[in-house]
Design a protein around this motif. Structure first.
Motif, PDB file in Angstrom:
ATOM      1  N   GLY A 216       1.100  -1.429  -0.216  1.00 25.57           N
ATOM      2  CA  GLY A 216      -0.105  -0.070   0.106  1.00 25.57           C
ATOM      3  C   GLY A 216       0.864   1.143  -0.018  1.00 25.57           C
ATOM      4  N   PRO A 217       0.140   2.595   0.176  1.00 24.03           N
ATOM      5  CA  PRO A 217       0.977   3.800  -0.072  1.00 24.03           C
ATOM      6  C   PRO A 217       1.988   3.711   1.240  1.00 24.03           C
ATOM      7  CG  PRO A 217      -1.462   4.299  -0.141  1.00 24.03           C
ATOM      8  CD  PRO A 217      -1.141   2.566   0.041  1.00 24.03           C
ATOM      9  N   ILE A 218       2.901   4.510   1.141  1.00 27.91           N
ATOM     10  CA  ILE A 218       3.740   5.035   2.266  1.00 27.91           C
ATOM     11  C   ILE A 218       3.852   6.384   2.337  1.00 27.91           C
ATOM     12  CG2 ILE A 218       4.972   2.760   2.210  1.00 27.91           C
ATOM     13  CD1 ILE A 218       7.375   4.189   0.839  1.00 27.91           C
ATOM     14  N   ALA A 219       4.249   6.966   3.471  1.00 36.38           N
ATOM     15  CA  ALA A 219       4.342   8.181   3.699  1.00 36.38           C
ATOM     16  C   ALA A 219       5.834   8.648   2.996  1.00 36.38           C
ATOM     17  CB  ALA A 219       4.432   8.808   5.159  1.00 36.38           C
ATOM     18  N   HIS A 220       5.600   9.974   2.631  1.00 34.10           N
ATOM     19  CA  HIS A 220       7.037  10.625   2.177  1.00 34.10           C
ATOM     20  C   HIS A 220       7.969  10.639   3.628  1.00 34.10           C
ATOM     21  CE1 HIS A 220       3.855  12.313  -0.066  1.00 34.10           C
ATOM     22  NE2 HIS A 220       4.803  12.672  -0.962  1.00 34.10           N
ATOM     23  N   GLY A 221       9.443  10.347   3.362  1.00 32.47           N
ATOM     24  CA  GLY A 221      10.388  10.494   4.553  1.00 32.47           C
ATOM     25  C   GLY A 221      10.308  12.092   5.024  1.00 32.47           C
ATOM     26  N   TYR A 222      10.024  12.868   4.381  1.00 31.67           N
ATOM     27  CA  TYR A 222      10.220  14.162   4.731  1.00 31.67           C
ATOM     28  C   TYR A 222       8.962  14.553   5.306  1.00 31.67           C
ATOM     29  CZ  TYR A 222      14.532  15.223   2.452  1.00 31.67           C
ATOM     30  OH  TYR A 222      15.689  15.339   1.723  1.00 31.67           O
ATOM     31  N   LEU A 223       7.563  13.840   5.072  1.00 36.36           N
ATOM     32  CA  LEU A 223       6.483  14.083   5.931  1.00 36.36           C
ATOM     33  C   LEU A 223       6.751  13.397   7.415  1.00 36.36           C
ATOM     34  CD1 LEU A 223       3.444  14.403   6.704  1.00 36.36           C
ATOM     35  CD2 LEU A 223       2.910  12.356   5.454  1.00 36.36           C
ATOM     36  N   THR A 224       7.431  12.261   7.522  1.00 37.48           N
ATOM     37  CA  THR A 224       7.431  11.872   8.735  1.00 37.48           C
ATOM     38  C   THR A 224       8.635  12.693   9.463  1.00 37.48           C
ATOM     39  OG1 THR A 224       7.373   9.413   7.748  1.00 37.48           O
ATOM     40  CG2 THR A 224       8.623   9.496   9.972  1.00 37.48           C
ATOM     41  N   MET A 225       9.691  13.068   8.883  1.00 40.92           N
ATOM     42  CA  MET A 225      10.686  14.049   9.580  1.00 40.92           C
ATOM     43  C   MET A 225       9.983  15.244   9.895  1.00 40.92           C
ATOM     44  SD  MET A 225      14.286  15.516   8.516  1.00 40.92           S
ATOM     45  CE  MET A 225      14.952  13.683   8.332  1.00 40.92           C
ATOM     46  N   SER A 226       8.840  15.919   9.121  1.00 44.07           N
ATOM     47  CA  SER A 226       8.537  17.042   9.559  1.00 44.07           C
ATOM     48  C   SER A 226       7.540  17.094  10.884  1.00 44.07           C
ATOM     49  CB  SER A 226       7.369  17.496   8.387  1.00 44.07           C
ATOM     50  OG  SER A 226       6.513  16.899   8.327  1.00 44.07           O
ATOM     51  N   LEU A 227       7.121  15.706  10.978  1.00 33.30           N
ATOM     52  CA  LEU A 227       6.069  15.362  12.359  1.00 33.30           C
ATOM     53  C   LEU A 227       7.086  15.267  13.802  1.00 33.30           C
ATOM     54  CD1 LEU A 227       3.935  12.805  10.839  1.00 33.30           C
ATOM     55  CD2 LEU A 227       3.338  15.253  11.526  1.00 33.30           C
ATOM     56  N   LEU A 228       8.286  15.394  13.622  1.00 29.43           N
ATOM     57  CA  LEU A 228       9.260  15.090  14.714  1.00 29.43           C
ATOM     58  C   LEU A 228       8.980  16.217  16.029  1.00 29.43           C
ATOM     59  CD1 LEU A 228      12.638  13.836  13.350  1.00 29.43           C
ATOM     60  CD2 LEU A 228      11.033  12.792  14.643  1.00 29.43           C
ATOM     61  N   PRO A 229       8.821  17.422  15.602  1.00 26.23           N
ATOM     62  CA  PRO A 229       8.480  18.529  16.857  1.00 26.23           C
ATOM     63  C   PRO A 229       7.326  17.995  17.397  1.00 26.23           C
ATOM     64  CG  PRO A 229       8.988  19.747  15.018  1.00 26.23           C
ATOM     65  CD  PRO A 229       9.003  18.329  14.320  1.00 26.23           C
ATOM     66  N   LYS A 230       6.140  17.430  16.699  1.00 29.80           N
ATOM     67  CA  LYS A 230       5.027  17.083  17.470  1.00 29.80           C
ATOM     68  C   LYS A 230       5.393  15.667  18.242  1.00 29.80           C
ATOM     69  CE  LYS A 230       0.073  16.315  16.195  1.00 29.80           C
ATOM     70  NZ  LYS A 230      -0.767  16.494  15.313  1.00 29.80           N
ATOM     71  N   LEU A 231       6.093  14.852  17.572  1.00 34.90           N
ATOM     72  CA  LEU A 231       6.303  13.556  18.307  1.00 34.90           C
ATOM     73  C   LEU A 231       7.280  13.490  19.437  1.00 34.90           C
ATOM     74  CD1 LEU A 231       6.612  11.448  14.791  1.00 34.90           C
ATOM     75  CD2 LEU A 231       4.797  11.579  16.498  1.00 34.90           C
ATOM     76  N   ILE A 232       8.358  14.205  19.493  1.00 32.22           N
ATOM     77  CA  ILE A 232       9.221  14.175  20.698  1.00 32.22           C
ATOM     78  C   ILE A 232       8.971  14.913  21.899  1.00 32.22           C
ATOM     79  CG2 ILE A 232      11.071  13.487  18.981  1.00 32.22           C
ATOM     80  CD1 ILE A 232      12.201  16.105  19.392  1.00 32.22           C
ATOM     81  N   GLN A 233       9.695  14.704  22.975  1.00 35.36           N
ATOM     82  CA  GLN A 233       9.564  15.352  24.115  1.00 35.36           C
ATOM     83  C   GLN A 233      11.214  15.828  24.273  1.00 35.36           C
ATOM     84  OE1 GLN A 233       7.620  13.489  27.662  1.00 35.36           O
ATOM     85  NE2 GLN A 233       6.150  12.528  26.103  1.00 35.36           N
ATOM     86  N   VAL A 234      11.262  17.087  24.409  1.00 38.02           N
ATOM     87  CA  VAL A 234      12.770  17.544  24.754  1.00 38.02           C
ATOM     88  C   VAL A 234      12.895  17.498  26.347  1.00 38.02           C
ATOM     89  CG1 VAL A 234      14.194  19.612  24.743  1.00 38.02           C
ATOM     90  CG2 VAL A 234      12.729  19.262  22.743  1.00 38.02           C
ATOM     91  N   PRO A 235      13.983  16.854  26.733  1.00 39.62           N
ATOM     92  CA  PRO A 235      14.266  16.572  28.250  1.00 39.62           C
ATOM     93  C   PRO A 235      14.542  18.040  29.209  1.00 39.62           C
ATOM     94  CG  PRO A 235      16.237  16.181  26.769  1.00 39.62           C
ATOM     95  CD  PRO A 235      15.253  16.660  25.870  1.00 39.62           C
ATOM     96  N   VAL A 236      14.653  18.972  28.402  1.00 41.43           N
ATOM     97  CA  VAL A 236      14.597  20.169  29.266  1.00 41.43           C
ATOM     98  C   VAL A 236      13.908  21.218  28.580  1.00 41.43           C
ATOM     99  CG1 VAL A 236      17.145  19.466  30.131  1.00 41.43           C
ATOM    100  CG2 VAL A 236      16.894  21.050  27.947  1.00 41.43           C
ATOM    101  N   LYS A 237      13.460  22.363  29.312  1.00 39.22           N
ATOM    102  CA  LYS A 237      12.765  23.371  28.812  1.00 39.22           C
ATOM    103  C   LYS A 237      13.790  24.543  29.035  1.00 39.22           C
ATOM    104  CE  LYS A 237       8.814  26.502  29.268  1.00 39.22           C
ATOM    105  NZ  LYS A 237       7.771  26.785  29.821  1.00 39.22           N
ATOM    106  N   LEU A 238      14.039  25.085  27.562  1.00 39.35           N
ATOM    107  CA  LEU A 238      15.014  26.138  27.381  1.00 39.35           C
ATOM    108  C   LEU A 238      14.119  27.722  27.767  1.00 39.35           C
ATOM    109  CD1 LEU A 238      17.289  25.302  24.674  1.00 39.35           C
ATOM    110  CD2 LEU A 238      17.575  24.794  27.171  1.00 39.35           C
TER     111      LEU A 238
END
Length: 129
Positions: free
Chosen positions: A62-84
């Motif tokens: 079936g269809p797969i996501a663009h690699g750059y689409l997946t990468m563009s979601l990183l800010p939503k997906l990760i938790q940064v361990p410190v708050k600057l």
């Protein structure tokens, strides 16, 4: 979460680790997201947007996501361990050797985790890795 001034390089580096932090939120990568990304970028390769052809011909079934689409979601997906704190703006400096090792099929649920490797002073501010 620990709050650290963005220009306190030593304090940021004190929180650097080879260990990954907690998993972030889960996101379902829908075919609609893939189609919208294709429209936005102009990348309409059949492996992403032609569901019927993908079901017949794609090695992924079936269809797969663009690699750059997946990468563009990183800010939503990760938790940064410190708050600057004290940041006036933040800019993505790059992706340093990113690779797309596994396809993300339409309908897949993805999540990510991150680690803080370190910080260094840069002429334009603080550079995190």
């Amino acid at each position: 979460m620990t709050e650290i001034p963005f220009d306190d390089i030593d304090a940021i580096n004190a929180h650097a680790s080879d260990e990954f932090g907690d998993w972030g939120v889960e996101v379902v990568v829908t075919q609609e997201m893939i189609n919208d990304f294709a429209d936005l970028t102009g990348d309409h390769q059949w492996i992403h947007v032609d569901v019927e052809r993908c079901e017949r011909e794609s090695p992924f079934g079936g269809p797969i996501a663009h690699g750059y689409l997946t990468m563009s979601l990183l800010p939503k997906l990760i938790q940064v361990p410190v708050k600057l704190t004290g940041i006036k703006n933040a800019v993505n400096y790059g992706c340093g050797g990113a690779r797309f090792l596994s396809p993300v099929p339409a309908g897949a649920t993805i999540h990510a985790r991150s680690r803080l490797l370190g910080a260094e002073a840069h002429r334009a501010g603080t550079l995190l890795s």
